[in-house]
Structure formats: structure tokens, C-alpha cells
Design a protein around this motif. Sequence first.
Motif, PDB file in Angstrom:
ATOM      1  N   TYR A  82      31.154  38.648  47.287  1.00 22.91           N
ATOM      2  CA  TYR A  82      31.459  37.269  47.652  1.00 22.91           C
ATOM      3  C   TYR A  82      30.751  36.262  46.740  1.00 22.91           C
ATOM      4  O   TYR A  82      31.281  35.185  46.477  1.00 22.91           O
ATOM      5  CB  TYR A  82      31.127  37.014  49.120  1.00 22.91           C
ATOM      6  CG  TYR A  82      32.015  37.821  50.026  1.00 22.91           C
ATOM      7  CD1 TYR A  82      33.383  37.569  50.112  1.00 22.91           C
ATOM      8  CD2 TYR A  82      31.513  38.884  50.787  1.00 22.91           C
ATOM      9  CE1 TYR A  82      34.214  38.311  50.918  1.00 22.91           C
ATOM     10  CE2 TYR A  82      32.330  39.634  51.593  1.00 22.91           C
ATOM     11  CZ  TYR A  82      33.671  39.346  51.659  1.00 22.91           C
ATOM     12  OH  TYR A  82      34.498  40.088  52.463  1.00 22.91           O
ATOM     13  N   VAL A  83      29.592  36.608  46.243  1.00 20.67           N
ATOM     14  CA  VAL A  83      28.896  35.741  45.289  1.00 20.67           C
ATOM     15  C   VAL A  83      29.689  35.678  43.989  1.00 20.67           C
ATOM     16  O   VAL A  83      29.905  34.604  43.427  1.00 20.67           O
ATOM     17  CB  VAL A  83      27.455  36.245  45.035  1.00 20.67           C
ATOM     18  CG1 VAL A  83      26.772  35.416  43.970  1.00 20.67           C
ATOM     19  CG2 VAL A  83      26.663  36.235  46.326  1.00 20.67           C
ATOM     20  N   PHE A  84      30.150  36.831  43.516  1.00 22.87           N
ATOM     21  CA  PHE A  84      30.975  36.867  42.304  1.00 22.87           C
ATOM     22  C   PHE A  84      32.272  36.107  42.495  1.00 22.87           C
ATOM     23  O   PHE A  84      32.737  35.409  41.582  1.00 22.87           O
ATOM     24  CB  PHE A  84      31.283  38.306  41.886  1.00 22.87           C
ATOM     25  CG  PHE A  84      30.071  39.084  41.433  1.00 22.87           C
ATOM     26  CD1 PHE A  84      28.982  38.470  40.841  1.00 22.87           C
ATOM     27  CD2 PHE A  84      30.034  40.451  41.617  1.00 22.87           C
ATOM     28  CE1 PHE A  84      27.879  39.183  40.419  1.00 22.87           C
ATOM     29  CE2 PHE A  84      28.934  41.190  41.199  1.00 22.87           C
ATOM     30  CZ  PHE A  84      27.861  40.557  40.615  1.00 22.87           C
ATOM     31  N   LEU A  85      32.864  36.228  43.675  1.00 20.46           N
ATOM     32  CA  LEU A  85      34.096  35.495  43.979  1.00 20.46           C
ATOM     33  C   LEU A  85      33.845  33.991  43.956  1.00 20.46           C
ATOM     34  O   LEU A  85      34.666  33.225  43.418  1.00 20.46           O
ATOM     35  CB  LEU A  85      34.647  35.921  45.336  1.00 20.46           C
ATOM     36  CG  LEU A  85      35.909  35.234  45.807  1.00 20.46           C
ATOM     37  CD1 LEU A  85      37.066  35.555  44.870  1.00 20.46           C
ATOM     38  CD2 LEU A  85      36.247  35.656  47.224  1.00 20.46           C
ATOM     39  N   LEU A  86      32.727  33.560  44.477  1.00 14.08           N
ATOM     40  CA  LEU A  86      32.385  32.142  44.466  1.00 14.08           C
ATOM     41  C   LEU A  86      32.246  31.629  43.024  1.00 14.08           C
ATOM     42  O   LEU A  86      32.777  30.572  42.673  1.00 14.08           O
ATOM     43  CB  LEU A  86      31.091  31.894  45.240  1.00 14.08           C
ATOM     44  CG  LEU A  86      30.585  30.456  45.286  1.00 14.08           C
ATOM     45  CD1 LEU A  86      31.557  29.595  46.078  1.00 14.08           C
ATOM     46  CD2 LEU A  86      29.207  30.409  45.898  1.00 14.08           C
ATOM     47  N   PHE A  87      31.552  32.378  42.180  1.00 17.17           N
ATOM     48  CA  PHE A  87      31.412  31.972  40.781  1.00 17.17           C
ATOM     49  C   PHE A  87      32.744  31.995  40.045  1.00 17.17           C
ATOM     50  O   PHE A  87      32.986  31.187  39.162  1.00 17.17           O
ATOM     51  CB  PHE A  87      30.393  32.857  40.063  1.00 17.17           C
ATOM     52  CG  PHE A  87      28.975  32.491  40.370  1.00 17.17           C
ATOM     53  CD1 PHE A  87      28.470  31.231  40.052  1.00 17.17           C
ATOM     54  CD2 PHE A  87      28.136  33.403  40.982  1.00 17.17           C
ATOM     55  CE1 PHE A  87      27.167  30.898  40.331  1.00 17.17           C
ATOM     56  CE2 PHE A  87      26.821  33.079  41.266  1.00 17.17           C
ATOM     57  CZ  PHE A  87      26.339  31.818  40.935  1.00 17.17           C
ATOM     58  N   ALA A  88      33.620  32.928  40.413  1.00 12.58           N
ATOM     59  CA  ALA A  88      34.923  32.994  39.759  1.00 12.58           C
ATOM     60  C   ALA A  88      35.796  31.796  40.124  1.00 12.58           C
ATOM     61  O   ALA A  88      36.546  31.290  39.301  1.00 12.58           O
ATOM     62  CB  ALA A  88      35.636  34.291  40.145  1.00 12.58           C
TER      63      ALA A  88
END
Length: 90
Positions: A82-88
Motif C-alpha cells: 500500500y505504501v508503494f501504491l501510494l507513491f505510484a
Amino acid sequence: MAELRKQNNIAENFDVILLFLVLLLTGIGIVMIYSASSTLAVERYSNGYFFLNKQALFTCIGGCALFICASINYEKYIPWVYVFLLFAVI
């Protein structure tokens, strides 16, 4: 001896066909950037290879990131999805 066989070899984990296609498309893209921007680079920077060099540098950085990320077990990424999704999205 059995422990040596169990060690993960990065080269064995790659899909060779996919890696070849990615490298082929990257090479074609670099050639296209050179052919499309060489005259502009000569006019602005007096160097016909300016954009080619810039793109090649970022391609090398991306290739290094590819091998670093490929050497890490992807299951370790699961808590961070979810952190990676937020940055994406940002």
C-alpha cells in the motif's frame, strides 16, 4: 555441497526471453531518441549526442535498479504494497 545448490543465483531467476525483449525495446528506444533529437541537440547544446547520453545514463541507472530489485525476494514487499501504491499514485 547441497547448500551451494540452494543458493539463489540471480541469473537463474530471470526469464531470459522477457529480459531480451526489454533490452531490445530499450535499445530501439535509445536509437529513436537519437534519431529524433540529434539536430535539436546540435542547435541547442552543440553536441549531437546530448540527449542520447542523457537517456543512456538513465537507462543504466534503471538497469542497476532492475538487478537490485530482482535480487530481493518479492515476498518481502508484501507488507509495503500500500505504501508503494501510494507513491505510484502520487
